[in-house]
Structures are given as structure tokens and as C-alpha cells.
Design an enzyme around this catalytic site. Structure first.
Site, mmCIF file in Angstrom:
data_model
loop_
_atom_site.group_PDB
_atom_site.id
_atom_site.type_symbol
_atom_site.label_atom_id
_atom_site.label_comp_id
_atom_site.label_asym_id
_atom_site.label_seq_id
_atom_site.Cartn_x
_atom_site.Cartn_y
_atom_site.Cartn_z
ATOM 1 C CB SER A 62 -0.951 0.003 1.200
ATOM 2 O OG SER A 62 -0.287 -0.389 2.359
ATOM 3 C CG HIS A 86 -2.734 -0.720 -3.423
ATOM 4 N ND1 HIS A 86 -2.988 0.592 -3.103
ATOM 5 C CD2 HIS A 86 -2.927 -1.417 -2.271
ATOM 6 C CE1 HIS A 86 -3.321 0.684 -1.834
ATOM 7 N NE2 HIS A 86 -3.302 -0.523 -1.309
ATOM 8 C CD GLU A 120 -3.219 3.480 -5.862
ATOM 9 O OE1 GLU A 120 -3.176 4.689 -5.862
ATOM 10 O OE2 GLU A 120 -3.067 2.816 -4.807
ATOM 11 C CG ASN A 163 -3.126 4.084 1.169
ATOM 12 O OD1 ASN A 163 -4.208 4.173 1.733
ATOM 13 N ND2 ASN A 163 -2.600 2.924 0.796
HETATM 14 N N1 CAA Z 1 -17.017 -10.607 0.950
HETATM 15 C C1 CAA Z 1 -18.335 -10.708 0.734
HETATM 16 N N2 CAA Z 1 -19.230 -9.911 1.341
HETATM 17 C C2 CAA Z 1 -18.757 -8.961 2.192
HETATM 18 C C3 CAA Z 1 -17.397 -8.811 2.440
HETATM 19 C C4 CAA Z 1 -16.504 -9.675 1.785
HETATM 20 N N3 CAA Z 1 -15.170 -9.631 1.974
HETATM 21 N N4 CAA Z 1 -17.230 -7.773 3.316
HETATM 22 C C5 CAA Z 1 -18.447 -7.312 3.600
HETATM 23 N N5 CAA Z 1 -19.365 -8.008 2.911
HETATM 24 C C6 CAA Z 1 -20.802 -7.874 2.951
HETATM 25 C C7 CAA Z 1 -21.276 -7.551 4.322
HETATM 26 O O1 CAA Z 1 -21.271 -8.711 5.115
HETATM 27 C C8 CAA Z 1 -22.670 -7.030 4.069
HETATM 28 O O2 CAA Z 1 -23.588 -8.089 4.043
HETATM 29 P P1 CAA Z 1 -25.005 -7.930 4.786
HETATM 30 O O3 CAA Z 1 -25.683 -6.822 4.088
HETATM 31 O O4 CAA Z 1 -25.642 -9.263 4.564
HETATM 32 O O5 CAA Z 1 -24.692 -7.644 6.212
HETATM 33 C C9 CAA Z 1 -22.556 -6.450 2.666
HETATM 34 O O6 CAA Z 1 -21.258 -6.803 2.173
HETATM 35 C C10 CAA Z 1 -22.726 -4.984 2.623
HETATM 36 O O7 CAA Z 1 -22.087 -4.456 3.698
HETATM 37 P P2 CAA Z 1 -22.802 -3.457 4.667
HETATM 38 O O8 CAA Z 1 -24.262 -3.438 4.448
HETATM 39 O O9 CAA Z 1 -22.269 -3.682 6.039
HETATM 40 O O10 CAA Z 1 -22.218 -2.092 4.312
HETATM 41 P P3 CAA Z 1 -22.050 -1.347 2.955
HETATM 42 O O11 CAA Z 1 -23.226 -1.455 2.077
HETATM 43 O O12 CAA Z 1 -21.564 -0.019 3.389
HETATM 44 O O13 CAA Z 1 -20.852 -2.063 2.198
HETATM 45 C C11 CAA Z 1 -18.510 -1.798 2.159
HETATM 46 C C12 CAA Z 1 -19.691 -2.435 2.844
HETATM 47 C C13 CAA Z 1 -18.431 -2.282 0.711
HETATM 48 C C14 CAA Z 1 -17.268 -2.233 2.911
HETATM 49 C C15 CAA Z 1 -18.695 -0.245 2.171
HETATM 50 O O14 CAA Z 1 -18.951 0.188 3.474
HETATM 51 C C16 CAA Z 1 -17.523 0.479 1.634
HETATM 52 O O15 CAA Z 1 -17.347 0.618 0.445
HETATM 53 N N6 CAA Z 1 -16.671 1.011 2.561
HETATM 54 C C17 CAA Z 1 -15.460 1.691 2.198
HETATM 55 C C18 CAA Z 1 -14.385 0.680 1.943
HETATM 56 C C19 CAA Z 1 -13.111 1.331 1.501
HETATM 57 O O16 CAA Z 1 -12.955 2.533 1.454
HETATM 58 N N7 CAA Z 1 -12.134 0.494 1.190
HETATM 59 C C20 CAA Z 1 -10.830 0.939 0.804
HETATM 60 C C21 CAA Z 1 -9.961 0.949 2.007
HETATM 61 S S1 CAA Z 1 -8.356 1.517 1.594
HETATM 62 C C22 CAA Z 1 -7.549 0.153 1.110
HETATM 63 O O17 CAA Z 1 -8.008 -0.940 1.140
HETATM 64 C C23 CAA Z 1 -6.177 0.393 0.613
HETATM 65 C C24 CAA Z 1 -5.108 0.533 1.593
HETATM 66 O O18 CAA Z 1 -3.972 0.429 1.169
HETATM 67 C C25 CAA Z 1 -5.324 0.880 3.001
#
Ligand code: CAA
Length: 282
Positions: free
Chosen positions: A119, A140, A152, A190
Site C-alpha cells: 500500500s 494494489h 491501483e 493512500n
Molecule cells: N465478501 C463478501 N461480502 C462482504 C465482504 C466480503 N469480503 N465484506 C463485507 N461483505 C458484505 C457484508 O457482510 C454485508 O452483508 P449484509 O448486508 O448481509 O450484512 C454487505 O457486504 C454490505 O455491507 P454493509 O451493508 O455492512 O455495508 P455497505 O453497504 O456499506 O458495504 C462496504 C460495505 C463495501 C465495505 C462499504 O462500506 C464500503 O465501500 N466502505 C469503504 C471501503 C473502503 O474505502 N475500502 C478501501 C480501504 S483503503 C484500502 O483498502 C487500501 C489501503 O492500502 C489501506
């Protein structure tokens, strides 16, 4: 590159998610980790994620079983010798990753692309541990890998245009959208995301708002799917701290200094979801 067999190094949150999306896209996958406990956790995470996708009707039960069947779990790096592409998702430690890239370079056929899911670590530094810098690049993925459409693609100073084009094609086969970034600290994702998370932690530390208030502002005011503090808990506070340190060291600019509260939480083992406690309890 035929791209049919992919080696994935590291069975943590990212590695297991990466193995899963390759398997869902019908690649054969060899998922390697030195820890058998991590491999077992990775297998369970993939099973849970596939079950969730079946429950939601995204894939059917047959596709889920087939995807799981395409993944071989192993403790031995040598099992990656026949891979057509390797994606490394091991611990974010430059010395460990350089060691792995040297070993992978000696192991896999010439012509095979060696990608890292890092990352924030420099791709150039991984490339220089190999004899094939033109074939080393960053792939990424975002967390949670099965749900996030972005990859990415990081172009090192010596990465060839052909390798970038091949990696972009692989991303499209996974149903992901590749976006190219230069090899600069934090790349694009990031560089933008972590200063926002770090600032949210400063706001919490200074009592500007509760964690709930800060997250609600970003969710309801800016339409972010989750607030920055909940997202920090999802990513892992240790990962957030490591990325802020990489930005701070890479640019030498005080605006990237990690928030003391972030440092304190990591030191005391409050790492977010993975430890059961971060800004919220899990
Ligand atoms: N596989 C399958 N299903 C999954 C899952 C996975 N790995 N993770 C979560 N889900 C499911 C959840 O269990 C949930 O199911 P239910 O509705 O049955 O509970 C469903 O997906 C939808 O989740 P939620 O209803 O809880 O919430 P949501 O609609 O907001 O979606 C999310 C979840 C996609 C994570 C959303 O909140 C989101 O997009 N969040 C931002 C994530 C983000 O910014 N990621 C990037 C991080 S930075 C990075 O990764 C890079 C780095 O270098 C740090």
C-alpha cells in the site's frame, strides 16, 4: 502470459481476498503463507466471503464451490514455481518483501510478472531485488477485495509498458477497474485517503467531535459509505500508521505526521476490527 495460474504470497485479509477474486475469475490459484494458522484463517475468510456472495445472489453455490476448488493452500514458496503471475501480499516490511522478491525471481520462469499489493512501499526497491525490474509492478487491491472495484496499478521507474498493459488486462478479467499511478509514496489512493483518516483522528483526539459524530459528518454530509474512523478500524490502525509513516518519511513534510492518538492506539494493541477494539468495539 497465459495468466492461468496465479501465485499469491500471504494469506492475510488482502492475500486471501486476492486469491478469492482470481479463483472466481477462473484462474488457478496457489495461495502460500509461512504460517499454517494464517492459511487456515485465510481459507475460512474465503469460505465466509463466498457464502455471503451466494446469500446475496451475486454468485451461485456451484460457482462458489468451483472457486474454492481452484485454490491450493500451501506453506511452501516452491509450489509457486509454475505460476504465470505472482501477486505478493505479505507483511508490509520492506526487508521481508525484498527477500521474497529475490526468492520469487529465482523461482519462477523468466517473463513472469511479479506484482506487489503493497500500500505504500516503493516498487522500485522491490524491483531492484530482482533480475527482472521491467516485470515488477504494484497491483494494489482495496479492502474488502471481493467488493471493491478498483486496483491501483503502480508503475515503477523501470516497469515496461507491456507489463503494465498485461496487468491491466488481468484486472479487467477480474472484473476490476485498473488505474495507473506512478511509484510515489502512498501512490494515489493512500496519498489522498490516509491524510483524511489521520485528520479525523486528530479531530477525535482534540474532542472536536465524538467518533460517531465525525463518522456521521462524512457519511451523511459527503455520502461516504463509512466514516473515516470506522474505515480506519476496517483497514487496521497498524496499517494506517505504517502508511502515514511512509508518507512522512517519503515527503519529509510535517503535514503527514501521524496523529499521536493513532500511535498510542497501535502501541496499546487497539488495532481496529482485527483486535476487537479500535474507535469502536467489535
Ligand atoms: N465478501 C463478501 N461480502 C462482504 C465482504 C466480503 N469480503 N465484506 C463485507 N461483505 C458484505 C457484508 O457482510 C454485508 O452483508 P449484509 O448486508 O448481509 O450484512 C454487505 O457486504 C454490505 O455491507 P454493509 O451493508 O455492512 O455495508 P455497505 O453497504 O456499506 O458495504 C462496504 C460495505 C463495501 C465495505 C462499504 O462500506 C464500503 O465501500 N466502505 C469503504 C471501503 C473502503 O474505502 N475500502 C478501501 C480501504 S483503503 C484500502 O483498502 C487500501 C489501503 O492500502 C489501506
Amino acid at each position: 502470459m497465459s495468466g492461468e495460474t496465479v501465485g499469491v504470497v500471504g494469506a492475510g485479509t488482502m492475500g486471501s481476498g486476492i486469491a478469492q477474486v482470481f479463483a472466481q475469475a477462473r484462474f488457478g490459484v496457489v495461495l502460500q503463507d509461512v504460517s499454517s494458522a494464517a492459511l487456515e484463517r485465510g481459507r475460512r475468510a474465503i469460505e465466509r466471503s463466498l457464502a455471503k456472495l451466494v446469500e446475496k445472489g451475486v454468485i451461485d453455490a456451484e460457482a462458489s464451490t468451483a472457486a474454492l476448488g481452484r485454490i491450493a493452500f500451501t506453506g511452501e514458496l516452491s509450489q509457486l514455481a509454475a505460476a504465470d503471475l505472482v501477486v505478493e501480499a505479505a507483511v508490509e516490511d520492506l526487508a521481508v518483501k525484498r527477500g521474497l522478491f529475490g526468492a520469487l525471481d529465482a523461482l519462477v520462469r523468466p517473463g513472469v510478472i511479479l506484482a506487489s499489493n503493497t500500500s505504500a512501499l516503493p516498487i522500485g526497491s522491490l524491483a531492484s531485488a530482482t533480475t527482472r525490474p521491467a516485470l515488477v509492478l504494484g497491483m494494489h487491491f482495496m479492502n474488502p477485495v471481493p467488493l471493491m472495484p478498483l486496483v491501483e496499478l503502480v508503475r515503477g521507474a523501470r516497469t515496461s509498458p507491456d507489463a503494465m498493459a498485461t496487468a491491466a488486462e488481468v484486472c479487467r478479467r477480474l472484473g476490476k477497474t485498473p488505474v495507473e499511478s506512478a511509484d510515489s509514496p502512498g501512490f494515489i489512493a493512500n496519498r489522498l485517503l490516509m491524510p483524511m483518516i489521520n485528520e479525523a483522528i486528530f479531530a477525535a483526539m482534540e474532542g472536536i467531535g465524538t467518533p460517531e459524530a465525525i463518522d456521521t459528518v462524512m457519511k451523511l454530509g459527503m455520502n461516504h459509505p463509512m466514516g473515516p474512523l470506522a474505515l480506519a478500524d476496517l483497514i487496521g490502525l497498524d496499517v494506517c500508521l505504517a502508511i502515514m509513516k511512509a508518507l512522512h518519511a517519503g515527503f519529509g513534510d510535517p503535514k503527514y505526521r501521524p496523529c499521536p492518538l493513532l500511535e498510542e492506539m497501535v502501541a496499546s494493541g487497539r488495532l481496529g476490527r482485527k483486535s476487537g477494539k479500535g474507535f469502536y468495539e467489535y
